[in-house]
Design an enzyme around this catalytic site. Structure first.
Site, PDB file in Angstrom:
ATOM      1  CG  HIS A   1      41.550  21.799 -56.642  1.00 34.43           C
ATOM      2  ND1 HIS A   1      42.747  22.074 -57.481  1.00 34.43           N
ATOM      3  CD2 HIS A   1      42.357  21.043 -55.631  1.00 34.43           C
ATOM      4  CE1 HIS A   1      43.872  21.478 -57.236  1.00 34.43           C
ATOM      5  NE2 HIS A   1      43.735  21.085 -56.068  1.00 34.43           N
TER       6      HIS A   1
ATOM      7  CG  ASP B   1      36.884  18.985 -59.455  1.00 36.85           C
ATOM      8  OD1 ASP B   1      37.283  17.652 -59.351  1.00 36.85           O
ATOM      9  OD2 ASP B   1      37.637  19.702 -58.785  1.00 36.85           O
TER      10      ASP B   1
ATOM     11  CD  GLN C   1      39.495  15.855 -52.411  1.00 32.97           C
ATOM     12  OE1 GLN C   1      39.336  15.004 -51.636  1.00 32.97           O
ATOM     13  NE2 GLN C   1      40.814  15.989 -52.965  1.00 32.97           N
TER      14      GLN C   1
ATOM     15  CE  LYS D   1      43.008  15.042 -55.866  1.00 33.11           C
ATOM     16  NZ  LYS D   1      43.833  15.166 -54.720  1.00 33.11           N
TER      17      LYS D   1
ATOM     18  CB  CYS E   1      45.244  23.390 -55.040  1.00 30.86           C
ATOM     19  SG  CYS E   1      47.067  23.068 -55.354  1.00 30.86           S
TER      20      CYS E   1
END
Length: 387
Positions: free
Chosen positions: A105, A182, A185, A208, A346
């Protein structure tokens, strides 16, 4: 939505909120609203307890050793920027490498470009294989004693790919490099244990994860966290202030200048309590089965091509449809009450790997159903028939 029951397939962008989260927010503002840490009155104490209970819940959720390893931030983007500006400025220099997979991302690319320009380090892209997996041979070749940091996602927001983070981290550590993961997700879809991953940094966003927007968390190993200088100054992050000098509070408060997003933490706590009330392995199994059903059903749509086929992935279905641009696809589906995302997501380098500038994306969560997937497929078939 537009005369139809809403089918929310835009979970990769943000999730809908359970009733428990909405009620927790209303309850806080209705009967418990106060600032934290500095008040001696009852509501201040209760708000502080709720805030720190949220920190403890995040630590448990991530498998961190202590709540003191958790720093509250606005979300994944702010968490990565915090690491880049605090740890990165102090530890990166000319000739150093920051390895970043093409999968990432923009929030896990741009902050490293910014700090690399400032410190004269290099951001080195790690290529992808045709199926959307990170090329691990190339990754191994790119690692060297110049590598100071590897920044990678635990799950891709555009391809759904779940890289072998634990193995990639272990390899990076052989060269003395730190690893930032990260988890934006990932955390809603499968259990995470930062100590098992051995990640130096792990970041995620609450919105999220069925929590409010504007709240997220950064985990860092205690020894790394203690070495990080404050990125912002102000209240809450100090012990004493004098014009002759200021002494700082210990971490994690050192990195939390100003009044935090207190209601956001209250909502995040409610979201974590809601999510962890389920059997997480059962949730993962359900989403895996739903993903398989979606892949089979979408294969019946003429001219539809799914991006990525990595064997380990979450329920992200990014696709193109012959004869239709992604924005037009999303507008058509919206008429039937079906919400998907369209654009570059993104993640322009990941799309460029497939020769694309944009695509449509349906992303699944635990509250989606096979019937909703079937509505998506039926609407796309009608779009092809309409020409």
């Amino acid at each position: 939505m537009n005369g139809h029951p809403l089918v929310w397939l835009d979970n990769g962008a943000t999730t809908q909120k359970p009733r428990q989260v909405i009620e927790a927010l209303a309850g806080f503002y209705g009967s418990a609203n106060s600032n934290i840490h500095r008040g001696a009155h009852t509501m201040a104490r209760e708000a502080t307890e709720a805030f720190e209970a949220g920190r403890a819940a995040v630590a448990r959720f991530l498998g961190a050793a202590s709540p003191d390893d958790i720093v509250f931030v606005r979300g994944t983007t702010e968490g990565i920027n915090l690491v880049a500006q605090s740890w990165g400025r102090a530890n990166l220099g000319p000739g150093d490498d920051i390895l970043v997979p093409v999968l990432e991302h923009h929030s896990n690319i741009v902050p490293w470009q910014m700090v690399a320009k400032e410190t004269r380090a290099r951001v080195v892209p790690v290529p992808l294989r045709p199926d959307g997996r990170i090329d691990l041979d190339a990754y191994a070749d790119l690692l060297s004693m110049r590598t100071q940091l590897v920044a990678l996602s635990h799950a891709s927001n555009v391809l759904g790919t779940v890289p072998p983070v634990r193995e990639m981290t272990a390899l990076a550590h052989r060269y003395g490099a730190k690893v930032l993961v990260d988890g934006a997700q990932a955390v809603a879809h499968f259990p995470v244990d930062v100590q098992d991953l051995d990640a130096d940094f792990y970041v995620f966003s609450g919105h999220k994860l069925f929590a409010p927007t504007g709240i997220g968390a950064l985990y860092a190993k205690p020894d790394v966290l203690r070495e990080m200088a404050p990125w912002q100054g102000g209240g809450n992050m100090i012990e004493s202030v004098d014009f002759t000098g200021t002494t700082y509070a210990p971490v994690p408060h050192l990195l939390e200048a100003g009044t935090g997003h207190i209601s956001g933490v209250v909502g995040l706590l409610a979201a974590l309590n809601w999510l962890t009330s389920f059997d997480r392995d059962a949730v993962t199994a359900y989403e895996t089965a739903l993903m398989a059903h979606a892949q089979q059903a979408l294969a019946t749509v003429p001219g539809l091509e799914l991006l990525g086929s990595a064997p380990e992935r979450i329920g992200v279905l990014t696709f193109t449809l012959a004869g239709h641009d992604p924005a037009g696809i999303a507008e058509w589906l919206d008429r039937d009450g079906i919400a998907v995302r369209a654009g570059h997501h993104c993640a322009q380098p990941a799309l460029a790997h497939y020769g694309l500038a944009s695509a449509a994306r349906a992303s699944l969560a635990l509250y989606n159903t096979p019937e909703e997937v079937d509505k998506l497929v039926a609407s796309l078939q009608q779009l092809q028939q309409a020409g």
